[in-house]
Motif scaffolding. Structure first.
Motif, PDB file in Angstrom:
ATOM      1  N   GLU A  85       0.818  -1.218   0.000  1.00  0.00           N
ATOM      2  CA  GLU A  85       0.000   0.000   0.000  1.00  0.00           C
ATOM      3  C   GLU A  85       0.852   1.269   0.000  1.00  0.00           C
ATOM      4  N   VAL A  86       2.003   1.224   0.680  1.00  0.00           N
ATOM      5  CA  VAL A  86       2.874   2.400   0.757  1.00  0.00           C
ATOM      6  C   VAL A  86       3.565   2.642  -0.582  1.00  0.00           C
ATOM      7  N   LEU A  87       4.115   1.586  -1.173  1.00  0.00           N
ATOM      8  CA  LEU A  87       4.834   1.735  -2.438  1.00  0.00           C
ATOM      9  C   LEU A  87       3.913   2.116  -3.598  1.00  0.00           C
ATOM     10  N   MET A  88       2.625   1.880  -3.441  1.00  0.00           N
ATOM     11  CA  MET A  88       1.698   2.173  -4.527  1.00  0.00           C
ATOM     12  C   MET A  88       1.684   3.653  -4.880  1.00  0.00           C
ATOM     13  N   TYR A  89       2.167   4.502  -3.992  1.00  0.00           N
ATOM     14  CA  TYR A  89       2.243   5.943  -4.273  1.00  0.00           C
ATOM     15  C   TYR A  89       3.584   6.337  -4.878  1.00  0.00           C
ATOM     16  N   TYR A  90       4.464   5.358  -5.082  1.00  0.00           N
ATOM     17  CA  TYR A  90       5.775   5.615  -5.673  1.00  0.00           C
ATOM     18  C   TYR A  90       5.689   5.257  -7.147  1.00  0.00           C
ATOM     19  N   THR A  91       5.985   6.197  -8.025  1.00  0.00           N
ATOM     20  CA  THR A  91       5.734   6.040  -9.457  1.00  0.00           C
ATOM     21  C   THR A  91       6.306   4.761 -10.067  1.00  0.00           C
ATOM     22  N   PRO A  92       7.573   4.390  -9.815  1.00  0.00           N
ATOM     23  CA  PRO A  92       8.080   3.151 -10.434  1.00  0.00           C
ATOM     24  C   PRO A  92       7.243   1.922 -10.084  1.00  0.00           C
ATOM     25  N   TYR A  93       6.791   1.853  -8.845  1.00  0.00           N
ATOM     26  CA  TYR A  93       5.989   0.713  -8.393  1.00  0.00           C
ATOM     27  C   TYR A  93       4.590   0.759  -9.016  1.00  0.00           C
ATOM     28  N   ALA A  94       3.956   1.931  -8.961  1.00  0.00           N
ATOM     29  CA  ALA A  94       2.603   2.072  -9.501  1.00  0.00           C
ATOM     30  C   ALA A  94       2.581   1.844 -11.009  1.00  0.00           C
ATOM     31  N   ARG A  95       3.605   2.349 -11.708  1.00  0.00           N
ATOM     32  CA  ARG A  95       3.655   2.169 -13.165  1.00  0.00           C
ATOM     33  C   ARG A  95       3.835   0.695 -13.517  1.00  0.00           C
ATOM     34  N   TYR A  96       4.710   0.014 -12.765  1.00  0.00           N
ATOM     35  CA  TYR A  96       4.889  -1.419 -13.030  1.00  0.00           C
ATOM     36  C   TYR A  96       3.574  -2.163 -12.824  1.00  0.00           C
ATOM     37  N   THR A  97       2.907  -1.907 -11.706  1.00  0.00           N
ATOM     38  CA  THR A  97       1.672  -2.609 -11.390  1.00  0.00           C
ATOM     39  C   THR A  97       0.624  -2.374 -12.476  1.00  0.00           C
ATOM     40  N   THR A  98       0.526  -1.155 -12.964  1.00  0.00           N
ATOM     41  CA  THR A  98      -0.416  -0.838 -14.042  1.00  0.00           C
ATOM     42  C   THR A  98      -0.099  -1.653 -15.296  1.00  0.00           C
ATOM     43  N   ASN A  99       1.161  -1.658 -15.711  1.00  0.00           N
ATOM     44  CA  ASN A  99       1.551  -2.388 -16.914  1.00  0.00           C
ATOM     45  C   ASN A  99       1.341  -3.891 -16.756  1.00  0.00           C
TER      46      ASN A  99
END
Length: 465
Positions: free
Chosen positions: A226-240
């Protein structure tokens, strides 16, 4: 590099000047400050996740300083003008930055306690920006050759990580998670994008065939932080990752817009893959909104919205989506545009019938909370230049004559009081573009200037005699 060394030396003097006279009691606090060269505004905003922590004012020398009690360790980010960057803070840090807005990321350097861990994060960010061109070329490769290149890059990134780990044993486990994420997730993110990028780059109709080993790294990754989800590299990976999984269900490559079936499958994929409640709701909301705006049409994929309402548990988000759907029912394709006024910056009210008569018109209704002024100031001039025969009106929802957007002629800027509308088509406050022909007839009731489809729609509008 020379410029960064100069900035570091200058920043060290600034750090001494700001914190040198503080008492030992004050030094138990956490400091975040610095200097901004050529500032865009007179303040900087500090965020944790999506919440504002502090608004830091610049003094007459463009310096700022924030002092915090009981600050929690973790990722934060600061915003200045239309730029932002992440920082990692720990209790008792005295982190000072120096940057020049003319060269924002490249000039950014840190000094003080906590500087080293933040300087390497900025260096990783800049290196990732540089690598974008490299990966564009790699997308042309066949899967096996691509995988070999990726493995080599990942090994190099892990070498950087292990070296920092060995030479900085006092860093916390939480920071090392961030560091590893910053180094590797952008690479994994591009691997998840490889199938669709390979199709676009090579102008193919079908995805390349890959085996299980191609995504072997997935077994080691955490999809519910939940914390990393606000960090762009993590959120972008999860989206892709989520999009790639959905494409793997048998969908063909899509570019201009996503089919209703794809959107439904993606929403269900999000629900099954993301367990963290807040993140799941955020991904569901973003997906249904992005796909609606990408379509750039008032034709609604109702099944997708029904699935969204069933899967989301965020009542505030669902209320917003319902407002958009209700707005969409007011002013449809084929309707006559009438019965409301817009005001110019002299506070003169203009009936919309008079504004659009004998002019093929683009009406962009916007609100600063849902679309940024910098985006409008770059996007609209581009569209105006490309489609000079069209009559543009940039209309702020519930605005006034003081909130001017730079780079756009004041004669094209207006505002509207949505509360006075008999049939309010702006209840959501979300941006909405309405295309009207010279006879005052709506040709698109819910277009979007961010969509791939908008240009061909404007091209067709320009041709109407």
């Amino acid at each position: 590099m020379t410029r960064k060394i100069f900035n570091y030396i200058a920043l060290s003097y600034l750090l001494l000047a700001i914190t040198g006279c503080n008492t030992s009691k004050e030094n138990s606090n956490t400091f975040f400050g610095g200097k901004i060269i050529n500032p865009k505004t007179k303040y900087l905003v500090l965020y944790a996740k999506d919440k504002v922590i502090d608004t830091l004012l610049l003094n007459d020398r463009n310096n700022f300083l924030g002092t915090y009690d009981n600050l929690e360790e973790g990722m934060y980010y600061f915003k200045h003008g239309n730029e932002n960057q992440y920082i990692y803070l720990e209790p008792k840090d005295s982190l000072m930055l120096r940057l020049n807005t003319w060269d924002f990321d490249e000039s950014l350097v840190f000094a003080g306690k906590g500087a080293e861990r933040n300087n390497i994060l900025v260096d990783i960010f800049l290196e990732d920006e540089y690598e974008r061109k490299l990966f564009y070329k790699l997308n042309k490769l066949k899967p096996k050759a691509y995988k070999n290149k990726i493995d080599s890059i990942i090994n190099f990134k892990l070498g950087t990580y292990n070296t920092y780990l060995e030479t900085h044993p006092n860093e916390t486990d939480e920071y090392f998670k961030i560091l590893k994420t910053a180094l590797t997730y952008p690479i994994y993110s591009r691997v998840e994008r490889y199938p669709i990028n390979h199709v676009y780059t090579n102008k193919k109709k079908d995805f390349p065939k890959t085996d299980e080993s191609f995504y072997a790294y997935r077994k080691e990754l955490d999809y519910n932080n939940e914390v990393l989800m606000y960090y762009t590299p993590y959120a972008r990976y999860t989206t892709n990752y989520l999009y790639n999984l959905t494409y793997a269900k048998g969908h063909k490559p899509m570019k201009d817009e996503f089919s209703s079936d794809f959107t439904v499958d993606l929403l269900n994929t999000i629900s099954s893959e993301i367990n963290a409640k807040e993140s799941k709701n955020a991904f569901l909301k973003r997906t249904v909104l992005d796909h609606f705006y990408r379509k750039s049409s008032c034709n609604v994929n109702q099944e997708a919205f029904d699935v969204y309402f069933n899967l989301s548990s965020n009542d505030k988000d669902k209320s917003l989506i319902k407002s958009i759907l209700e707005d969409n029912k007011v002013i449809l394709k084929g309707d006559e545009i009438k019965d409301f006024s817009i005001s110019d910056f002299t506070n003169q009210a203009i009936h919309i019938e008079d504004f659009t008569i004998n002019k093929n018109t683009v009406l962009l209704f916007w609100n600063k909370e849902n679309i940024s002024k910098p985006y409008i100031s770059s996007r609209i001039p581009y569209l105006q230049k490309k489609y000079p025969l069209l009559n543009f009106a940039i209309i702020e929802i519930d605005g006034n004559n003081t909130n001017r957007i730079k780079n756009i002629d004041i004669k094209n800027q207006y505002y509207i009081n949505s509360k006075q509308l008999d049939n309010n088509f702006l209840t959501s406050n979300m941006h909405r573009t309405i295309l009207v022909d010279k006879n005052g007839i709506v040709v698109n009731g819910y277009a979007a200037i961010s969509s791939y489809n908008i240009e061909k729609q404007l091209k067709e509008l320009s041709k109407i005699n």
